[in-house]
Design a protein around this motif. Structure first.
Motif, PDB file in Angstrom:
ATOM      1  N   ARG A  23       0.854  -1.183   0.000  1.00  0.00           N
ATOM      2  CA  ARG A  23       0.000   0.000   0.000  1.00  0.00           C
ATOM      3  C   ARG A  23       0.886   1.227   0.000  1.00  0.00           C
ATOM      4  N   CYS A  24       0.633   2.135  -0.947  1.00  0.00           N
ATOM      5  CA  CYS A  24       1.394   3.386  -0.993  1.00  0.00           C
ATOM      6  C   CYS A  24       1.035   4.231   0.231  1.00  0.00           C
ATOM      7  N   ILE A  25       2.061   4.637   0.976  1.00  0.00           N
ATOM      8  CA  ILE A  25       1.826   5.481   2.152  1.00  0.00           C
ATOM      9  C   ILE A  25       2.615   6.782   2.043  1.00  0.00           C
ATOM     10  N   GLY A  28       0.680  12.655   0.547  1.00  0.00           N
ATOM     11  CA  GLY A  28       0.299  13.509  -0.576  1.00  0.00           C
ATOM     12  C   GLY A  28       0.300  12.817  -1.924  1.00  0.00           C
ATOM     13  N   CYS A  29       0.723  11.583  -1.990  1.00  0.00           N
ATOM     14  CA  CYS A  29       0.788  10.870  -3.286  1.00  0.00           C
ATOM     15  C   CYS A  29      -0.627  10.627  -3.810  1.00  0.00           C
ATOM     16  N   GLU A  30      -0.809  10.924  -5.101  1.00  0.00           N
ATOM     17  CA  GLU A  30      -2.109  10.667  -5.724  1.00  0.00           C
ATOM     18  C   GLU A  30      -2.063   9.394  -6.574  1.00  0.00           C
ATOM     19  N   HIS A  31      -0.992   8.631  -6.455  1.00  0.00           N
ATOM     20  CA  HIS A  31      -0.850   7.305  -7.079  1.00  0.00           C
ATOM     21  C   HIS A  31      -1.029   7.386  -8.601  1.00  0.00           C
ATOM     22  N   ALA A  32      -0.441   8.419  -9.213  1.00  0.00           N
ATOM     23  CA  ALA A  32      -0.617   8.622 -10.656  1.00  0.00           C
ATOM     24  C   ALA A  32       0.054   7.514 -11.463  1.00  0.00           C
ATOM     25  N   TYR A  33       1.169   6.986 -10.985  1.00  0.00           N
ATOM     26  CA  TYR A  33       1.924   5.998 -11.769  1.00  0.00           C
ATOM     27  C   TYR A  33       1.913   4.603 -11.144  1.00  0.00           C
ATOM     28  N   HIS A  34       1.085   4.440 -10.153  1.00  0.00           N
ATOM     29  CA  HIS A  34       0.932   3.126  -9.531  1.00  0.00           C
ATOM     30  C   HIS A  34      -0.414   3.120  -8.826  1.00  0.00           C
ATOM     31  N   GLY A  35      -0.915   1.944  -8.482  1.00  0.00           N
ATOM     32  CA  GLY A  35      -2.155   1.867  -7.727  1.00  0.00           C
ATOM     33  C   GLY A  35      -1.914   2.232  -6.270  1.00  0.00           C
TER      34      GLY A  35
HETATM   35 ZN   LIG Z   1       1.153   6.540  -4.278  1.00  0.00          ZN
END
Ligand SMILES: [Zn+2]
Length: 157
Positions: A23-25, A28-35
């Motif tokens: 899980r991206c933590i 501020g990341c909007e997960h543009a290049y990954h889920g």
């Molecule tokens: Zn992310």
């Protein structure tokens, strides 16, 4: 990324990691290049924390996702998670049939996916009780803002 291991006990009694979700933590990341979540290519969806199914309980909680499952466990509530609202598999109903109650703690922070997930489970399990989070919340954010009492009142009989 937060690595979330999926553990199973092997036939010889030792623990084994059968899958890892990430899980991206990043703040501020909007997960543009990954889920927001990612898994090894080709990995199939699995129930999370199946060890709860091997313990003696009259009832159990079914959560959306690993984080909500961990929040329930942290508060002493036996819980199993599904890896995403779309991932429910018909054969997953079987281990839940013996419980007096399966409390489906659905998210109320999305565009109806939580409600749709809960409805799929309710149709599959006559012992399922759908207990949505407070409007605008998932289980984890609800407990963070409103405490353990908000969780416990959803699993009251
Ligand atoms: Zn992310």
């Amino acid at each position: 990324m937060l690595a979330i291991p999926y553990l199973r006990r092997t036939a010889t009694g030792v623990w084994s990691v059968v899958s890892i979700r990430y899980r991206c933590i990043t703040p501020g990341c909007e997960h543009a290049y990954h889920g927001k979540y990612s898994t090894e290519a080709g990995d199939k969806p699995r129930l999370y924390n199946t060890i709860a199914l091997t313990e003696a309980h009259d009832w159990i909680v079914l959560c959306e996702g690993e984080i909500d499952t961990l929040t329930a466990l942290q508060h002493g509530v036996p819980a199993v998670g599904v890896p995403g609202t779309e991932s429910w598999q018909p054969h997953w109903a079987e281990p839940f049939r013996g419980y007096a109650s399966v409390f489906v703690l659905a998210d109320a922070d999305d565009k109806g996916q939580g409600r749709d997930f809960a409805e799929r489970v309710r149709k599959a399990l006559p012992n399922a009780h759908v207990r949505p989070a407070m409007p605008g919340y998932d289980l984890n954010s609800m407990v963070a803002d409103h405490g353990k009492a908000a969780l416990l009142e959803r699993i009251a009989a």
